[in-house]
Design an enzyme around this catalytic site. Sequence first.
Site, PDB file in Angstrom:
ATOM      1  N   SER A  40       9.006  -9.859  -0.550  1.00  0.00           N
ATOM      2  CA  SER A  40       9.559 -10.000  -1.907  1.00  0.00           C
ATOM      3  C   SER A  40       8.555  -9.773  -3.028  1.00  0.00           C
ATOM      4  O   SER A  40       8.938  -9.852  -4.196  1.00  0.00           O
ATOM      5  CB  SER A  40      10.199 -11.377  -2.072  1.00  0.00           C
ATOM      6  OG  SER A  40      11.461 -11.384  -1.459  1.00  0.00           O
ATOM      7  N   LYS A  43       9.570  -7.347  -5.609  1.00  0.00           N
ATOM      8  CA  LYS A  43      10.386  -7.668  -6.780  1.00  0.00           C
ATOM      9  C   LYS A  43       9.620  -7.542  -8.093  1.00  0.00           C
ATOM     10  O   LYS A  43      10.234  -7.393  -9.150  1.00  0.00           O
ATOM     11  CB  LYS A  43      10.992  -9.067  -6.627  1.00  0.00           C
ATOM     12  CG  LYS A  43      11.992  -9.147  -5.458  1.00  0.00           C
ATOM     13  CD  LYS A  43      12.653 -10.518  -5.347  1.00  0.00           C
ATOM     14  CE  LYS A  43      13.826 -10.519  -4.395  1.00  0.00           C
ATOM     15  NZ  LYS A  43      13.488 -10.833  -3.011  1.00  0.00           N
ATOM     16  N   SER A  98      14.102 -15.484  -6.332  1.00  0.00           N
ATOM     17  CA  SER A  98      13.893 -14.402  -5.363  1.00  0.00           C
ATOM     18  C   SER A  98      15.170 -13.993  -4.627  1.00  0.00           C
ATOM     19  O   SER A  98      15.145 -13.670  -3.443  1.00  0.00           O
ATOM     20  CB  SER A  98      12.810 -14.804  -4.342  1.00  0.00           C
ATOM     21  OG  SER A  98      12.254 -13.654  -3.738  1.00  0.00           O
ATOM     22  N   LYS A 215       4.678 -14.666  -7.873  1.00  0.00           N
ATOM     23  CA  LYS A 215       5.797 -14.280  -6.995  1.00  0.00           C
ATOM     24  C   LYS A 215       5.397 -14.478  -5.542  1.00  0.00           C
ATOM     25  O   LYS A 215       4.299 -14.097  -5.151  1.00  0.00           O
ATOM     26  CB  LYS A 215       6.147 -12.801  -7.246  1.00  0.00           C
ATOM     27  CG  LYS A 215       7.382 -12.319  -6.488  1.00  0.00           C
ATOM     28  CD  LYS A 215       8.652 -12.838  -7.113  1.00  0.00           C
ATOM     29  CE  LYS A 215       9.828 -12.819  -6.149  1.00  0.00           C
ATOM     30  NZ  LYS A 215       9.805 -13.901  -5.142  1.00  0.00           N
TER      31      LYS A 215
END
Length: 268
Positions: A40, A43, A98, A215
Amino acid sequence: DVVQGTDVDMSEAGAAGLFDISSSKVIYAKNVHAKLNPASLTKILTALCALKYGNLDDIVTISYNASHITEYGAKLCGFEEGDQIKLKKLLYAFMVYSGNDAGIAIAEHISGSEEEFVKLMNKEMTGLGAAGSHFTNSHGLHNDNHYTTAYDLYLVFNKLVSDYPLFNDIIKQGSVKAKYKSADGTKKEMIFTSTVKYKLNTETAPEGVKVTGGKTGTTQMAGSNLILYSTGPDGNNYISVIMHASDVYSLYDQMNYLLGLEGKSKEE
């Protein structure tokens, strides 16, 4: 300018880097050009494309595609087909929680399809001089052809924290409330909680280090990943990234080790 440390076992990480962006120095580097699946952390690139090419006031309609991700273990915000939400709110939910469904919705809204959006993502990477990357989706669910490097992620993240104040506000949040409407106009509301332990106060950064946010990324194939923006005890701003740690505990041990190097490279 590179400090290699031995206090924490960094051998567990697939790649790691600490970058002092205030003085443009690499403080720590391990395998920063190795091509790895980012999970992720993908992202952040989706967010960059959304901020650069999207209109944050647009209303995004969640498609069948976005609301029907079937991959086992995929994290979802839980939007339903026909739901309508402002792009800005969707971006907050996407980055803080997320949710992979939000990623597809953002991609489809900006480019018409995820395939077209992926072309935009790869073009954006080329523009940043990120030479070790190839993306196949907007969220980071596993694909053998989907990879990047710790250094390339640093380039994306640096662009975001330097040029987009809204991004800094998004990653600061411990949780966000999103109000939106269903297809028939019914008002809905969900609260999304951060995946970053520093924002949940379940992990503490070393003394003198202030974590703005970042993140996370976790899949079975990619292990545990984290990229952070923080300010060191010296007042400088730093980006730290760890890819492919074996589990979440070693991930935060290693991240705290990197954060502890902030401000230490100067002559004492």
